[in-house]
Design a protein around this motif. Structure first.
Motif: not given
Length: 281
Positions: A125-132, A141-143, A159-164, A232-239
């Protein structure tokens, strides 16, 4: 003066000259790492993830060689040290299997490059960006803008989902239900309009909708859009949800409340089995 002994331990002698040579050697290694770092990260032929991987390999290689060379400068017999510590290393290997597993996983991540610096991952359930990506751990870094240090073995075993992984852009969705009296075509048009009005939603691939199903109390629709701002897709969905609410209110499209019909069974009143006695005067 420079040959004066500073430390004497049995046959080992550390002189002032040896100490100065060691400090100069450390300074040269530090300067070499700075030059390599500047050269790699200024390269226009490597992306950010390749730059980080190349520098990590160069740094670990140079530091390993410098460690043994520095011990020799200090007058330590490295061959005797390695032979004497062989049994100790075997014992440590048995006790530190998880640590070595993290080191091996770190090498795999740097070589395989299925996970790179800057990638957006979903781990459970953790969505994060790889910093190092280091040799033993990976910093993400988490949202919520918090930083988490993960063991590298966690990224290679779970199991890891790589969105990019293959593309920077990714598809996201928003679900909404409207009343049964709504115009289906109008609803789909307003959903697309709300998404396309957002500056961070991509024009290609195009935004589209689906009439999902007939729900218990609403017609169910799903909106699909693409964006490069994956983290930051969650912010876009909110808008977009806010825009949908505004457009629906403007065009008289209602989002119904869940409706439930309750039937209450009434039990017959129990008959009085005992009749009142008549009293005679």
């Amino acid at each position: 003066m420079l040959e004066r002994d500073l430390i004497v331990l049995g046959k080992y002698h550390l002189t002032l000259l040896g100490l100065l040579q060691f400090l100069a050697f450390v300074g040269v290694i530090w300067l070499l790492l700075r030059i390599i770092h500047a050269g790699i990260f200024r390269s226009k032929y490597l992306d950010r993830s390749r730059q980080f991987a190349a520098y990590s390999f160069a740094r670990y290689l140079i530091v390993t060689i410098a460690l043994f060379s520095g011990l020799q400068i200090l007058g330590v017999d490295v061959s005797v040290l390695m032979a004497g510590s062989a049994a100790l290393l075997v014992g440590l290997g048995l006790g530190l299997q998880n640590l070595f597993s993290d080191f091996v996983s770190g090498i795999i991540l740097l070589v395989d490059r299925t996970i790179k610096v800057g990638d957006v991952l979903e781990i459970g359930k953790l969505v994060c960006r790889v910093q190092a990506i280091n040799l033993r751990t990976t910093t993400v870094q988490t949202r919520d803008d918090t930083y988490i240090v993960l063991p590298n073995a966690h990224l290679t075993k779970e199991p890891v989902i790589n969105w990019t992984h293959s593309d920077v852009a990714a598809r996201f969705e928003i679900s909404v239900g409207v009343s049964f009296s709504s115009d289906v075509r109008l609803v789909r048009k307003l959903l697309v309009q709300a998404a396309d009005a957002h500056p961070k939603v991509m024009c290609s691939p195009k935004t589209y909708t689906r009439f999902e199903d007939f729900g218990d109390s609403a017609l169910l629709f799903r909106l699909f859009f693409f964006t490069e701002e994956v983290f930051r897709a969650g912010d876009i969905q909110s808008d977009i949800r806010e825009s949908i609410w505004t457009l629906f209110a403007k065009h008289g499209v209602k989002i119904p409340f869940p409706q439930r019909v309750l039937h209450q069974a009434t039990e017959p009143k129990p008959k009085n089995l005992y009749k009142k006695r008549k009293t005679f005067m």
